[in-house]
Design a protein around this motif. Sequence first.
Motif, PDB file in Angstrom:
ATOM      1  N   UNK A 237       0.820  -1.229   0.000  1.00 53.53           N
ATOM      2  CA  UNK A 237       0.000   0.000   0.000  1.00 53.53           C
ATOM      3  C   UNK A 237       0.845   1.266   0.000  1.00 53.53           C
ATOM      4  N   UNK A 238       2.108   1.159   0.480  1.00 54.27           N
ATOM      5  CA  UNK A 238       2.961   2.356   0.525  1.00 54.27           C
ATOM      6  C   UNK A 238       3.183   2.922  -0.880  1.00 54.27           C
ATOM      7  N   UNK A 239       3.119   2.051  -1.916  1.00 57.57           N
ATOM      8  CA  UNK A 239       3.344   2.528  -3.286  1.00 57.57           C
ATOM      9  C   UNK A 239       2.341   3.588  -3.710  1.00 57.57           C
ATOM     10  N   UNK A 240       1.201   3.687  -3.016  1.00 56.86           N
ATOM     11  CA  UNK A 240       0.202   4.699  -3.356  1.00 56.86           C
ATOM     12  C   UNK A 240       0.796   6.100  -3.257  1.00 56.86           C
ATOM     13  N   UNK A 241       1.733   6.294  -2.290  1.00 55.88           N
ATOM     14  CA  UNK A 241       2.297   7.636  -2.095  1.00 55.88           C
ATOM     15  C   UNK A 241       3.116   8.104  -3.297  1.00 55.88           C
ATOM     16  N   UNK A 242       4.164   7.342  -3.708  1.00 58.96           N
ATOM     17  CA  UNK A 242       4.914   7.813  -4.878  1.00 58.96           C
ATOM     18  C   UNK A 242       4.059   7.891  -6.137  1.00 58.96           C
ATOM     19  N   UNK A 243       3.119   6.957  -6.299  1.00 65.16           N
ATOM     20  CA  UNK A 243       2.301   7.002  -7.513  1.00 65.16           C
ATOM     21  C   UNK A 243       1.451   8.267  -7.545  1.00 65.16           C
ATOM     22  N   UNK A 244       0.938   8.670  -6.381  1.00 66.51           N
ATOM     23  CA  UNK A 244       0.156   9.903  -6.318  1.00 66.51           C
ATOM     24  C   UNK A 244       1.043  11.100  -6.675  1.00 66.51           C
ATOM     25  N   UNK A 245       2.280  11.085  -6.153  1.00 66.76           N
ATOM     26  CA  UNK A 245       3.220  12.177  -6.453  1.00 66.76           C
ATOM     27  C   UNK A 245       3.471  12.260  -7.960  1.00 66.76           C
ATOM     28  N   UNK A 246       3.635  11.092  -8.588  1.00 62.62           N
ATOM     29  CA  UNK A 246       3.878  11.050 -10.030  1.00 62.62           C
ATOM     30  C   UNK A 246       2.727  11.700 -10.778  1.00 62.62           C
ATOM     31  N   UNK A 247       1.502  11.324 -10.408  1.00 65.00           N
ATOM     32  CA  UNK A 247       0.320  11.861 -11.107  1.00 65.00           C
ATOM     33  C   UNK A 247       0.267  13.380 -10.954  1.00 65.00           C
ATOM     34  N   UNK A 248       0.452  13.868  -9.721  1.00 64.27           N
ATOM     35  CA  UNK A 248       0.356  15.311  -9.476  1.00 64.27           C
ATOM     36  C   UNK A 248       1.430  16.070 -10.269  1.00 64.27           C
ATOM     37  N   UNK A 249       2.685  15.609 -10.180  1.00 65.07           N
ATOM     38  CA  UNK A 249       3.776  16.343 -10.830  1.00 65.07           C
ATOM     39  C   UNK A 249       3.671  16.303 -12.350  1.00 65.07           C
ATOM     40  N   UNK A 250       3.300  15.137 -12.889  1.00 67.12           N
ATOM     41  CA  UNK A 250       3.217  15.050 -14.349  1.00 67.12           C
ATOM     42  C   UNK A 250       2.059  15.889 -14.879  1.00 67.12           C
ATOM     43  N   UNK A 251       0.936  15.890 -14.156  1.00 63.74           N
ATOM     44  CA  UNK A 251      -0.192  16.723 -14.591  1.00 63.74           C
ATOM     45  C   UNK A 251       0.213  18.189 -14.575  1.00 63.74           C
ATOM     46  N   UNK A 252       0.855  18.615 -13.489  1.00 56.75           N
ATOM     47  CA  UNK A 252       1.281  20.013 -13.394  1.00 56.75           C
ATOM     48  C   UNK A 252       2.229  20.372 -14.530  1.00 56.75           C
ATOM     49  N   UNK A 253       3.203  19.484 -14.777  1.00 62.08           N
ATOM     50  CA  UNK A 253       4.168  19.761 -15.850  1.00 62.08           C
ATOM     51  C   UNK A 253       3.467  19.873 -17.196  1.00 62.08           C
ATOM     52  N   UNK A 254       2.508  18.971 -17.445  1.00 61.53           N
ATOM     53  CA  UNK A 254       1.797  18.986 -18.726  1.00 61.53           C
ATOM     54  C   UNK A 254       1.031  20.295 -18.890  1.00 61.53           C
ATOM     55  N   UNK A 255       0.456  20.802 -17.792  1.00 64.25           N
ATOM     56  CA  UNK A 255      -0.267  22.070 -17.865  1.00 64.25           C
ATOM     57  C   UNK A 255       0.714  23.205 -18.170  1.00 64.25           C
ATOM     58  N   UNK A 256       1.869  23.194 -17.503  1.00 65.68           N
ATOM     59  CA  UNK A 256       2.844  24.272 -17.736  1.00 65.68           C
ATOM     60  C   UNK A 256       3.292  24.271 -19.197  1.00 65.68           C
ATOM     61  N   UNK A 257       3.478  23.055 -19.768  1.00 63.99           N
ATOM     62  CA  UNK A 257       3.929  22.973 -21.159  1.00 63.99           C
ATOM     63  C   UNK A 257       2.964  23.717 -22.079  1.00 63.99           C
ATOM     64  N   UNK A 258       1.668  23.609 -21.819  1.00 59.89           N
ATOM     65  CA  UNK A 258       0.717  24.271 -22.714  1.00 59.89           C
ATOM     66  C   UNK A 258       0.697  25.779 -22.487  1.00 59.89           C
ATOM     67  N   UNK A 259       1.194  26.231 -21.333  1.00 55.72           N
ATOM     68  CA  UNK A 259       1.098  27.671 -21.051  1.00 55.72           C
ATOM     69  C   UNK A 259       2.358  28.439 -21.412  1.00 55.72           C
ATOM     70  N   UNK A 260       3.501  27.775 -21.442  1.00 56.51           N
ATOM     71  CA  UNK A 260       4.730  28.547 -21.622  1.00 56.51           C
ATOM     72  C   UNK A 260       5.213  28.494 -23.071  1.00 56.51           C
ATOM     73  N   UNK A 261       6.117  29.429 -23.435  1.00 56.26           N
ATOM     74  CA  UNK A 261       6.695  29.451 -24.771  1.00 56.26           C
ATOM     75  C   UNK A 261       7.846  28.459 -24.850  1.00 56.26           C
ATOM     76  N   UNK A 262       8.073  27.937 -26.056  1.00 54.62           N
ATOM     77  CA  UNK A 262       9.218  27.051 -26.250  1.00 54.62           C
ATOM     78  C   UNK A 262      10.502  27.829 -25.983  1.00 54.62           C
ATOM     79  N   UNK A 263      11.403  27.246 -25.221  1.00 57.07           N
ATOM     80  CA  UNK A 263      12.686  27.885 -24.945  1.00 57.07           C
ATOM     81  C   UNK A 263      12.696  28.653 -23.643  1.00 57.07           C
ATOM     82  N   UNK A 264      11.521  29.020 -23.150  1.00 60.72           N
ATOM     83  CA  UNK A 264      11.473  29.784 -21.902  1.00 60.72           C
ATOM     84  C   UNK A 264      11.101  28.875 -20.736  1.00 60.72           C
TER      85      UNK A 264
END
Lengths: 531, 295
Positions: A237-264
């Motif tokens: 059950x401990x694996x739930x913690x890192x997996x949750x972290x993965x989901x949160x961080x990857x979602x956030x990163x994906x959102x940032x990619x759509x908002x920022x300019x390439x190179x910045x």
Amino acid sequence: MIGTWNLVRLALRRDRIILPVWIIAIVGITLSTATALEELYPVGQARQQLSLTANTNPAFLAMLGPLRDAHTLGGLLAWRWGLLAALAAGVMSMLLVTRHTRAEEEAGRLELIGSTVVGRHAPLAAAVLTAFGANVLIGGLIVALLLGKGLPAEGAIAFASSITVTGWAFTAVSAFTAQLSENSRTANSMAGAVVAGTYLVRAAGDSAGDSGPTWLTWLSPLGWAEQVHAFAGDRYWVFALPLALVVVLLTTSAVIVTKRDVGLGLLPTRLGSARGAPSLRSPFGLAWRLQRGSLIGWTAGLFLLGVVYGSIAQAVGDMVNDNPLMKKVISAIGGSGGLIDIYLATIFGMIGMISSIYLVQATLRLRSEETSFRAEPLLATPVSRPAWVASHFLFAIVGGALVLGAAGLGVGLTHGLREGDVGGILPRMLGAALAQLPAAWVVAGIALVLFGLFPQLTGVTWGVLGACLVLTMFGPVMKLPQLLMDLSPFTHLPKLPGATWTAEPLLWLVGAALVLVAAGFAGFRRRDLTT
Amino acid sequence: MTYAISVSDLVKTFGPTRALDGLDLTVRTGEVHGFLGPNGAGKSTTIRVLLGLLRADSGTARLLDGDPWRDTAALHRRLAYVPGDVNLWPNLTGGEVIDLLGRLRGGLNEKRRADLLERFELDPRKKGRTYSKGNRQKVAVVAALSSDVELLVLDEPTSGLDPLMEAVFQECINEERERGRTVLLSSHILAEVEALCDRVSIIRTGKIVETGTMAELRHLTRTSIAAELASPPNGIANLPGVHDLKAEGNRVRFEVDSDKLDAVLKQLVDSGVRTLTSQPPTLEELFLRHYEDAK
């Protein structure tokens, strides 16, 4: 996401050497650790002793975490290697993700790819998938190996998954840091700081003692890897913690990619100084700017290493005493004398070789400055060639002394405190550390000779250093002929602090280093600059 | 006449390749000398020998009355160099690099430093790794031009600059000429050399194939003529020095060797000239001819 698979193929093509090296190293060390533990700690009293030392000494707890079950090979393996393997997988993933996202973007290659039929998220997705796949492969291979060794499947899967999932967590961390800065080195430093921070946070929690803040371990992805209790309860059950972290961080990163300019990046780039500091007026002033970060890092790192080894010296002495096989191995390398001194002599031998990496690196900076054409404008000013060489080589000579001294200081302070005799022990440890210098200078001299006379071959220095390591560390155990072992400068060092001090071999080594350095300087004066 | 640079019969080999193959080059003190040739002709190798970065196999090279290999440090006090490929230290700012290089050369002119930064529109606070190729070049150019030296050695200094900045660069070089400095300017940008240089040396595969003032070199070149005549042209095609003649009714278009222009024009006048356009040879044509002839 169009084009993701093509980019994964590109990443695999580009990493066709480095990725297999990482995977083989992590899996290979798992296998060799398991084999070594089997031999060193046969069932019975040795394991009891180990369990007692490992779970009471705070330095051991901080380094490796608690030993939860000393009765099974799986339990021993999870303690000795589980945390470090997860750390290694994390570093591998971090470097991989930054290499294929921010570094590509910074170099402008992503722009080229972005102009083809490739979705906005594809580069990030490809890097993340590649890293995920590499970690799965590591986990799969480890499970297969451990089942082959006859370990229980449930524990083997929990153990391997704790490595794989930690790798995933740091994949997500660096996918996130890659969005923040427009510079890949900064992105790597941020992710690296997170990796180091998570290690330290759980170290604090693990070594806090029953009444201390043990909950700190739960704040760290590396702590979660320990909390799985592989081969000692297998808490999936401990694996739930890192997996949750993965989901949160990857979602956030994906959102940032759509908002920022390439190179910045998300963070603004900081501007530096418009004027050179007064110290930036000589070749040495420049070399200091270029080398100080590495010197400070190495000095701090070797000091910490000294602290770790110094604080466990006493306990290791006891442990070795209880284990006849280890006693044999250690005294073959460390010479005769009290067991703790033998252990310390082995440690200083190792520290000497590790520090040589710094000396070689500082020397070879000359070569990288030359091949990147940054030496050319300098040598077109009144700066003479010897002055320029000296400006960098000074860091090998004096910086090397500083790095070794820091290690000696670390060992001396902690070991001295434990023994209650800092005044007596510290100078002995400093002396033992600095006695390594002449051999390290010889290695730096070899690097300089190659630079001066055969500049294309400077990389050979690493091979020479590796050969010295094998000859001196494993030569005695492998029973190599003395003549062969004598080729390594480290073989000639007195095995301090246990052995009696003799100046003669040190003077010979210093003499050899001087000859090499003189030849290196003379060679560089005569040769063409690489253009 | 004093020479800032005089090179004779210089040979430099890299393994089997002869990068310099008996090169002769003289640069007079106080002139802007164009050093023209395609990539790989040996321009940078020559410059590196002159800077003591490479050692020539044979031949002699004198730079500011010194030996570039033996008197390196003393000579470098009197010159500034802009390499063809400017690489900066990633974590040093442009301003720091300018100050470092200037101080190593023995100090820089603060007023000129500030003035050049403004004219080249360069932000000195950015880190080396964030500059574009053109901006890295500007850093090296500002560092070189704000040093008080006798000789400027510039290896393709404008290859990354936009046209606006190239104009600024040309202004700056003209100012240097007025200050009495000697400039060796290597380039494969012909318009730049044409606009800036007093004399030009053309290098091809390690040898100087042509050297002289722009006016002298034009003698070797062809003028393009296009004319509309009163009657169909006759006899022009047979005149010496006429090339690529295209006649269509009364219109005629051809190229003529510049030193045969006189006779050809007389012939045209005899036919009655209605319109006439002539184009002076550009360095470009001169350059292309040299390399085509050699092939």
